[in-house]
Design a protein around this motif. Structure first.
Motif, PDB file in Angstrom:
ATOM      1  N   PRO A 176      -3.283   1.272  -3.356  1.00  0.00           N
ATOM      2  CA  PRO A 176      -2.956   2.602  -2.841  1.00  0.00           C
ATOM      3  C   PRO A 176      -4.188   3.500  -2.711  1.00  0.00           C
ATOM      4  N   GLU A 177      -5.074   3.395  -3.685  1.00  0.00           N
ATOM      5  CA  GLU A 177      -6.268   4.265  -3.664  1.00  0.00           C
ATOM      6  C   GLU A 177      -7.166   3.951  -2.470  1.00  0.00           C
ATOM      7  N   MET A 179      -6.198   2.513   0.345  1.00  0.00           N
ATOM      8  CA  MET A 179      -5.488   2.916   1.552  1.00  0.00           C
ATOM      9  C   MET A 179      -5.634   4.420   1.793  1.00  0.00           C
ATOM     10  N   GLU A 180      -5.511   5.189   0.728  1.00  0.00           N
ATOM     11  CA  GLU A 180      -5.649   6.643   0.869  1.00  0.00           C
ATOM     12  C   GLU A 180      -7.068   7.019   1.284  1.00  0.00           C
ATOM     13  N   GLU A 181      -8.051   6.350   0.705  1.00  0.00           N
ATOM     14  CA  GLU A 181      -9.438   6.613   1.078  1.00  0.00           C
ATOM     15  C   GLU A 181      -9.668   6.265   2.553  1.00  0.00           C
ATOM     16  N   ALA A 182      -9.146   5.126   2.982  1.00  0.00           N
ATOM     17  CA  ALA A 182      -9.323   4.692   4.369  1.00  0.00           C
ATOM     18  C   ALA A 182      -8.631   5.647   5.333  1.00  0.00           C
ATOM     19  N   ASN A 183      -7.424   6.076   4.992  1.00  0.00           N
ATOM     20  CA  ASN A 183      -6.701   6.964   5.893  1.00  0.00           C
ATOM     21  C   ASN A 183      -7.299   8.362   5.919  1.00  0.00           C
ATOM     22  N   GLY A 222       2.138   3.057  -8.369  1.00  0.00           N
ATOM     23  CA  GLY A 222       1.171   3.645  -7.450  1.00  0.00           C
ATOM     24  C   GLY A 222       1.592   3.493  -6.005  1.00  0.00           C
ATOM     25  N   PHE A 223       2.127   2.333  -5.650  1.00  0.00           N
ATOM     26  CA  PHE A 223       2.616   2.153  -4.285  1.00  0.00           C
ATOM     27  C   PHE A 223       3.849   3.010  -4.030  1.00  0.00           C
TER      28      PHE A 223
END
Length: 337
Positions: A176-177, A179-183, A222-223
C-alpha cells in the motif's frame, strides 16, 4: 435448496462493476488463466473461456510469465488466449488484463523485477504479439522493486498509455505504501496512476501458513485502509483459497496439506458453514460474497480448471453478506473496527 434470489446472472448477463478512474466496466468475476496450457489443456481452456464469456464474464486475467514454470513453449497462456480471441473474434467482448515486469523464470531465472523502461517495453510488445491485440485494457506491474524510485516507472507507464498500447495500468504485489507513493507522483504529473491492486485475498489468507514466493503479497489491514480511503478497485487472486473451505466442507481430510489448514481457519470454516446454512448459500457463495461485501469495488479472480468449477463460481455472482455475517468473519480475522 440453495439461495438463488441474490444472483445477478440473468439470461447469461452479469451486472457490471465500474473500475474507478477508468471507463472499464467489468463483470463481478474475472477469469484467471495461470492454469491455461499448464494443467488445463488448450481445448478445455477454450471451453472454459467460451462458458465464461457466454455467461456474461468479460475480464480475463493473464500474465507474460504464465506457464513459464513448466518446460517447453514460453508465454503459452497468453498465446492460447490470443488464439481463442482470434478464433472466436471475441476481442470486442472482453477486457484483457495482463502483467509484465516479472523476473525471468528458469532456465533464465533472475530475482529482480524487470521494471526498466526497455524491459517493460519488451514485455508489452511481447504480450500484444501473443494476444494478437492492438491494446491491453488493464496492464499490471507483476512485481515491485522497492530499490527503484517510482518516478521513472510511472513515467514509462504513462508513455505506454499515451501511445495507445495500454489503456490503464495497475499494481500487483505492491505494498500500500509504494502504491500511494507511486500515485502521489503520478497525480502530481497529471497521470492516471494505478487504478487497482492485485494481491492474494480470501477470508483465510490472514491465517494461512507462511511460505511460497515472498514477493507475492497478502491482503492486510493496510490494503483495507488503502481501498477504503481511495476507492481503488481490488482484483484479488486466490480468491477462493484454492477451494480450501469448500473442500473442507466435503471432506476435512482432503485439505490436510493445504497452507490454509490452520487452527484459525478451521474455526473460520465453522463460522462460514453456519452463515451458509443460515443464508442457504453454498460455501463458494459465502467465500466470494465476503469479498463483494466491502465498500469498494472488488472483482475476484477465479482460476477454474474445469467447467464444473467455473459453474460453481458463476453461481455466486451477485451474492452479498449481511452486516452481521461480515462482523462475525472479521472478528475472527481481526479486521473489525
Amino acid at each position: 435448496m440453495r439461495n438463488t434470489v441474490s444472483m445477478n446472472v440473468v439470461r447469461g448477463i452479469m451486472n457490471r462493476v465500474a473500475i474507478p478512474h477508468t471507463d472499464l466496466l467489468a463483470a463481478p468475476l474475472a477469469l484467471g488463466t495461470a492454469n491455461l496450457g499448464v494443467n488445463v489443456s488448450e481445448e478445455e481452456g477454450k471451453r472454459i473461456l467460451d462458458r465464461f464469456v457466454g455467461q456474461g464474464g468479460n475480464l480475463i486475467d493473464t500474465a507474460r510469465v504464465y506457464s513459464d514454470w513448466i518446460p517447453g513453449e514460453k508465454n503459452r497462456s497468453e498465446r492460447i488466449l490470443g488464439d481463442w480471441l482470434a478464433e472466436r473474434k471475441a476481442r470486442d467482448r472482453v477486457l484483457i488484463s495482463t502483467k509484465g515486469g516479472h523476473p525471468f523464470l528458469p532456465p533464465c531465472a533472475d530475482t529482480v523485477p524487470r521494471l526498466a523502461p526497455a524491459q517493460l517495453d519488451e514485455d508489452i510488445s511481447g504480450s500484444l504479439k501473443s494476444l494478437r491485440a492492438e491494446t491491453i485494457d488493464l496492464y499490471w506491474l507483476h512485481r515491485d522493486d522497492p530499490a527503484l524510485p517510482v518516478g521513472p516507472i510511472m513515467d514509462s507507464l504513462h508513455r505506454f498509455q499515451k501511445s495507445g498500447r495500454i489503456r490503464f495500468y495497475a499494481a500487483s504485489n505492491w505494498t500500500p505504501e509504494r502504491m500511494e507513493e507511486a500515485n502521489a507522483y503520478a497525480y502530481g504529473c497529471g497521470y492516471d496512476g494505478f487504478v487497482a491492486s492485485q494481491v492474494e485475498w480470501n477470508p483465510g489468507v490472514f491465517h494461512r501458513l507462511p511460505g511460497g514466493d515472498p514477493t507475492m503479497l497478502n491482503f492486510s489491514a493496510g490494503f483495507l485502509r488503502l481501498h477504503r480511503e481511495t476507492g481503488l478497485a481490488a482484483i484479488p487472486y486466490a480468491s477462493q483459497a484454492g477451494g480450501y473451505f469448500s473442500k473442507r466442507s466435503r471432506d476435512a481430510g482432503s485439505v490436510s496439506g493445504s497452507p490454509y489448514d490452520t487452527p484459525e481457519n478451521r474455526a473460520l470454516h465453522a463460522v462460514l458453514a453456519e452463515i451458509a446454512e443460515e443464508l442457504r448459500f453454498s460455501m463458494t457463495q459465502v467465500v466470494l460474497a465476503y469479498l463483494w461485501s466491502h465498500p469498494f469495488p472488488v472483482i475476484p479472480i477465479v482460476g477454474c480448471r474445469t467447467l464444473e468449477q467455473l459453474n460453481d463460481s458463476l453461481s455466486a455472482a451477485g451474492c452479498r453478506l449481511p452486516e452481521e455475517a461480515m462482523f462475525k468473519i472479521n472478528r475472527l480475522i481481526n479486521l473489525n473496527g
